[in-house]
Design a protein around this motif. Structure first.
Motif, PDB file in Angstrom:
ATOM      1  N   UNK A  98      18.007 -56.553  27.405  1.00 28.47           N
ATOM      2  CA  UNK A  98      16.795 -57.580  26.849  1.00 28.47           C
ATOM      3  C   UNK A  98      16.148 -56.687  25.901  1.00 28.47           C
ATOM      4  N   UNK A  99      15.998 -55.233  26.026  1.00 24.55           N
ATOM      5  CA  UNK A  99      14.825 -54.474  25.177  1.00 24.55           C
ATOM      6  C   UNK A  99      15.571 -54.809  23.917  1.00 24.55           C
ATOM      7  N   UNK A 100      17.118 -54.309  23.898  1.00 23.47           N
ATOM      8  CA  UNK A 100      17.709 -54.180  22.250  1.00 23.47           C
ATOM      9  C   UNK A 100      16.801 -55.701  21.854  1.00 23.47           C
ATOM     10  N   UNK A 101      17.688 -56.969  22.297  1.00 27.41           N
ATOM     11  CA  UNK A 101      16.691 -57.750  21.517  1.00 27.41           C
ATOM     12  C   UNK A 101      15.339 -58.097  21.726  1.00 27.41           C
ATOM     13  N   UNK A 102      14.581 -58.079  21.815  1.00 31.87           N
ATOM     14  CA  UNK A 102      12.754 -57.777  21.350  1.00 31.87           C
ATOM     15  C   UNK A 102      12.809 -56.902  20.320  1.00 31.87           C
ATOM     16  N   UNK A 103      13.461 -56.287  20.890  1.00 24.65           N
ATOM     17  CA  UNK A 103      13.207 -54.412  19.857  1.00 24.65           C
ATOM     18  C   UNK A 103      13.474 -55.035  18.390  1.00 24.65           C
ATOM     19  N   UNK A 104      14.151 -55.945  18.610  1.00 21.74           N
ATOM     20  CA  UNK A 104      14.680 -55.961  16.231  1.00 21.74           C
ATOM     21  C   UNK A 104      14.881 -57.867  16.261  1.00 21.74           C
ATOM     22  N   UNK A 117      21.525 -42.992  37.641  1.00 21.13           N
ATOM     23  CA  UNK A 117      22.361 -42.363  37.784  1.00 21.13           C
ATOM     24  C   UNK A 117      24.243 -42.302  37.542  1.00 21.13           C
ATOM     25  N   UNK A 118      23.123 -42.876  35.969  1.00 21.92           N
ATOM     26  CA  UNK A 118      24.826 -43.081  34.679  1.00 21.92           C
ATOM     27  C   UNK A 118      24.960 -41.618  34.257  1.00 21.92           C
ATOM     28  N   UNK A 119      26.019 -41.755  33.495  1.00 24.22           N
ATOM     29  CA  UNK A 119      25.842 -40.231  32.458  1.00 24.22           C
ATOM     30  C   UNK A 119      25.258 -40.838  31.456  1.00 24.22           C
ATOM     31  N   UNK A 120      25.098 -41.805  31.183  1.00 27.83           N
ATOM     32  CA  UNK A 120      24.352 -41.888  29.778  1.00 27.83           C
ATOM     33  C   UNK A 120      23.575 -42.687  29.328  1.00 27.83           C
ATOM     34  N   UNK A 121      22.192 -43.821  29.362  1.00 26.51           N
ATOM     35  CA  UNK A 121      22.023 -45.257  29.193  1.00 26.51           C
ATOM     36  C   UNK A 121      23.100 -46.226  28.084  1.00 26.51           C
ATOM     37  N   UNK A 122      23.529 -47.220  28.826  1.00 24.55           N
ATOM     38  CA  UNK A 122      23.750 -48.214  28.438  1.00 24.55           C
ATOM     39  C   UNK A 122      22.984 -48.483  26.145  1.00 24.55           C
ATOM     40  N   UNK A 123      21.574 -49.111  26.745  1.00 32.14           N
ATOM     41  CA  UNK A 123      20.573 -49.177  25.591  1.00 32.14           C
ATOM     42  C   UNK A 123      20.226 -47.805  24.818  1.00 32.14           C
ATOM     43  N   UNK A 124      20.097 -47.562  23.921  1.00 31.79           N
ATOM     44  CA  UNK A 124      18.692 -46.815  23.168  1.00 31.79           C
ATOM     45  C   UNK A 124      18.534 -47.123  22.155  1.00 31.79           C
ATOM     46  N   UNK A 125      17.436 -47.649  22.245  1.00 27.07           N
ATOM     47  CA  UNK A 125      16.672 -48.145  21.160  1.00 27.07           C
ATOM     48  C   UNK A 125      15.938 -46.984  20.279  1.00 27.07           C
ATOM     49  N   UNK A 126      16.536 -46.226  19.042  1.00 27.55           N
ATOM     50  CA  UNK A 126      15.402 -46.033  18.224  1.00 27.55           C
ATOM     51  C   UNK A 126      14.888 -47.185  16.954  1.00 27.55           C
ATOM     52  N   UNK A 127      13.934 -46.813  16.432  1.00 24.35           N
ATOM     53  CA  UNK A 127      13.163 -47.484  15.401  1.00 24.35           C
ATOM     54  C   UNK A 127      11.725 -46.862  14.696  1.00 24.35           C
ATOM     55  N   UNK A 128      12.151 -46.775  13.181  1.00 21.81           N
ATOM     56  CA  UNK A 128      11.108 -45.441  12.887  1.00 21.81           C
ATOM     57  C   UNK A 128      10.812 -46.233  11.333  1.00 21.81           C
ATOM     58  N   UNK A 129       9.424 -46.125  11.741  1.00 21.50           N
ATOM     59  CA  UNK A 129       8.397 -48.039  11.490  1.00 21.50           C
ATOM     60  C   UNK A 129       9.275 -49.249  11.177  1.00 21.50           C
ATOM     61  N   UNK A 130       9.088 -49.478   9.599  1.00 19.89           N
ATOM     62  CA  UNK A 130       9.989 -51.182   9.186  1.00 19.89           C
ATOM     63  C   UNK A 130      10.350 -50.516   8.371  1.00 19.89           C
ATOM     64  N   UNK A 131      11.669 -51.687   7.521  1.00 18.52           N
ATOM     65  CA  UNK A 131      13.013 -51.167   6.620  1.00 18.52           C
ATOM     66  C   UNK A 131      13.153 -53.537   6.549  1.00 18.52           C
ATOM     67  N   UNK A 132      12.395 -53.086   5.329  1.00 15.55           N
ATOM     68  CA  UNK A 132      12.516 -54.656   4.585  1.00 15.55           C
ATOM     69  C   UNK A 132      13.499 -55.135   5.060  1.00 15.55           C
ATOM     70  N   UNK A 133      14.245 -55.495   5.719  1.00 14.42           N
ATOM     71  CA  UNK A 133      15.339 -56.845   5.625  1.00 14.42           C
ATOM     72  C   UNK A 133      15.835 -57.145   6.722  1.00 14.42           C
ATOM     73  N   UNK A 134      15.309 -56.187   8.312  1.00 18.32           N
ATOM     74  CA  UNK A 134      16.011 -55.484   8.799  1.00 18.32           C
ATOM     75  C   UNK A 134      15.328 -55.200  10.333  1.00 18.32           C
ATOM     76  N   UNK A 135      14.679 -56.476  11.624  1.00 17.29           N
ATOM     77  CA  UNK A 135      14.293 -56.370  12.538  1.00 17.29           C
ATOM     78  C   UNK A 135      12.947 -56.222  11.802  1.00 17.29           C
ATOM     79  N   UNK A 136      11.969 -56.480  12.758  1.00 18.84           N
ATOM     80  CA  UNK A 136      10.405 -56.589  12.663  1.00 18.84           C
ATOM     81  C   UNK A 136      10.220 -55.864  11.417  1.00 18.84           C
TER      82      UNK A 136
END
Length: 522
Positions: A264-270, A304-323
């Motif tokens: 759900x986080x990935x949906x909100x962040x993109x 209790x997971x070895x790695x997180x299922x969804x790790x979202x990273x964003x840096x500022x604004x990218x034209x045409x991609x994401x918010x």
């Protein structure tokens, strides 16, 4: 992850106060929280008062016991696989100590890098200022409804309530947060906000409060998850503005990160056009290399997971991609107050993994609501009083440092080695210092003065020991005393008093070591 230090009144969105109601809910339903059986939520009480009520809720205790034991076992298993786990803990603790020491400079570095990459940085001194900034940004986007990623910071400041007062409906998209929101409940766990609810309770909440819930909905986990998914999908596809928190922010690149398990986080962040992130100023790491440490320790310590299922990273604004518009609200709200305490500032090292809650014998029995804060459990007992301040024993926040057995289990599992037991003792001492200025001593203070007078004199202490025979008689064959008259009833109301030993240490010492004629009351 998420909650509110001001302890807002639990009201339905769209109630008599004219607050916004997220579409897809049922405003015609009776207002107020969906309670546990015989367990109305109570806020503004001291921890002992709230805990006493929580202990009477057998269903909640069963829910908590099952959930925390399961998470504990999973965590122990995956942590045991890592040969350098202690080295990772040491590294995490060192990074956090470095961040606290250089926080002003790192925050300015973060602001420069976020701004250079198209983002806008806002500084909020307190909850009111942060809420005002976010509400103005949402209005500027021309919408009256937003989607939210699970966020401790936004619940800390009561953002949902503030937006509703401004006519803006906020929809939580994390499954557990959605359950809590629909029920007009409050989260009771940092990682699993609805940990105090079982499947049948969740089914009832969905049927009563979610307008598009299937009429034949059962309590099967898959059916509950699919009902929530269908409900939220329309929100994701139409939302113009999203609001998130941040697990970490990398100062030297301006990168923000959210880790979550459902997508759900990935949906909100993109998907939305505008993204607003509210972040506590302590969530910084200096470099990407530092982030690597926490992305190993956080999932193991939390889910209790070895790695997180969804790790979202964003840096500022990218034209045409994401918010295409990104706003970062840097939240103080008492954090600089905590930072000023050379000892207490260690609480700001917390990465919100919730491992301390899952091993705490007190939390497991009373749940998160008893803490009266969005930060429950051992970390909440040291973080909340510092963020909000306290004014002695009459203040509910002042009772939180005493909500512990000081068993040390929380320190053993903390991925950044926060010495919570020592912080609890430090804050208890602060409460005692605050009480010293009172003209009329508290009952607790009077009891401690009486105990001091007895224990500081060998003769008085020996005389008091002779009175223990009465407690042995009251204990009888059971071996413990369950009821004593006032004022001792304040102790036995919540604790059993073990029967004193038949032979005191003083008597034993006299028999084994002292010569005839020597005094035994020294």
């Amino acid at each position: 992850m998420s909650t509110y230090l001001g302890l807002p009144t639990l009201r339905r969105k769209g109630d008599a106060g004219g607050r916004a109601t997220p579409s897809g809910t049922r405003p015609d339903e009776p207002f107020g929280p969906v309670p546990h059986p015989d367990d109305p939520l109570r806020w503004g009480e001291t921890f002992p008062q709230a805990a006493r009520a929580a202990l009477g809720n057998d269903q909640m205790r069963a829910n908590l016991g099952h959930a925390t034991s399961t998470i504990r076992a999973k965590r122990a298993s995956v942590v045991g696989e890592v040969p350098d786990w202690e080295a990772l803990r040491d590294a995490g603790a060192a990074i956090k100590t470095h961040v606290m020491a250089g926080l002003p400079d790192l925050l300015e570095e973060l602001e420069r890098n976020v701004t250079a990459r198209g983002g806008v940085v806002h500084w909020a001194r307190d909850a009111a200022e942060a809420n005002r900034i976010v509400a103005e940004l949402v209005r500027a986007a021309g919408v009256d409804e937003v989607v939210k990623v699970k966020s401790m910071a936004t619940q800390e400041i009561g953002l949902n309530e503030a937006l509703a007062e401004a006519g803006i409906a906020a929809t939580e998209t994390d499954l557990a947060e959605l359950i809590v929101q629909l029920a007009d409940d409050m989260p009771s766990h940092i990682l699993v906000p609805a940990i105090h609810r079982n499947r049948e309770e969740i089914r009832r909440i969905f049927l009563e409060r979610m307008a598009d819930a299937p009429a034949d909905l059962t309590d099967a986990p898959r059916e509950l998850a699919m009902a929530a998914r269908a409900h939220l999908r329309r929100k994701f596809l139409t939302a113009k503005v999203a609001i998130s928190g941040a697990n970490f922010a990398v100062a030297d690149t301006g990168t923000l990160s959210v880790v979550e398990s459902e997508g759900n986080g990935r949906m909100c962040l993109t998907l939305p056009e505008t993204l607003i992130t509210v972040m506590g100023i302590e969530k910084l790491v200096p470099t990407f290399t530092d982030l690597e440490v926490f992305l190993q320790t956080l999932p193991r310590s939390s889910t209790g997971e070895r790695m997180n299922p969804y790790t979202s990273l964003w840096t500022g604004v990218t034209p045409g991609d994401g918010p295409q518009k990104f706003h970062l609200v840097l939240l103080d709200n008492g954090r600089t107050r905590a930072l000023a305490d050379d000892v207490g500032r260690a609480a700001l090292h917390c990465i919100r993994c919730s491992a301390c809650l899952n091993v705490c014998p007190v939390y497991e029995r009373v749940g998160g609501h008893a803490y009266g804060s969005v930060y429950p459990g051992p970390i909440g007992a040291v973080l909340t009083p510092q963020l909000t301040g306290s004014s002695g024993h009459g203040d509910p926040n002042s009772s939180l440092p005493f909500a512990s057995t000081l068993c040390g289990a929380c320190y053993d599992v903390c991925p950044v080695k926060i010495d919570i037991p020592s912080l609890l003792v430090h804050l208890r001492a602060r409460v005692a210092d605050e009480d010293r200025g009172r003209r009329v001593p508290t009952g607790w203070g009077a009891a401690m003065k009486a105990a001091s007078a007895v224990m500081s004199d060998g003769g008085r202490f020996a005389l008091a020991e002779k009175g223990t025979v009465v407690a042995r008689i009251l204990a009888g064959r059971k071996g413990y005393v369950r009821h004593l008259p006032f004022p001792a009833s304040a102790w036995t109301a919540s604790r059993d008093l073990p029967a004193p030993a038949k032979q005191t240490f003083r008597d034993w010492w006299a028999k084994e070591h002292e010569q005839p004629g020597e005094r035994s009351d020294r």
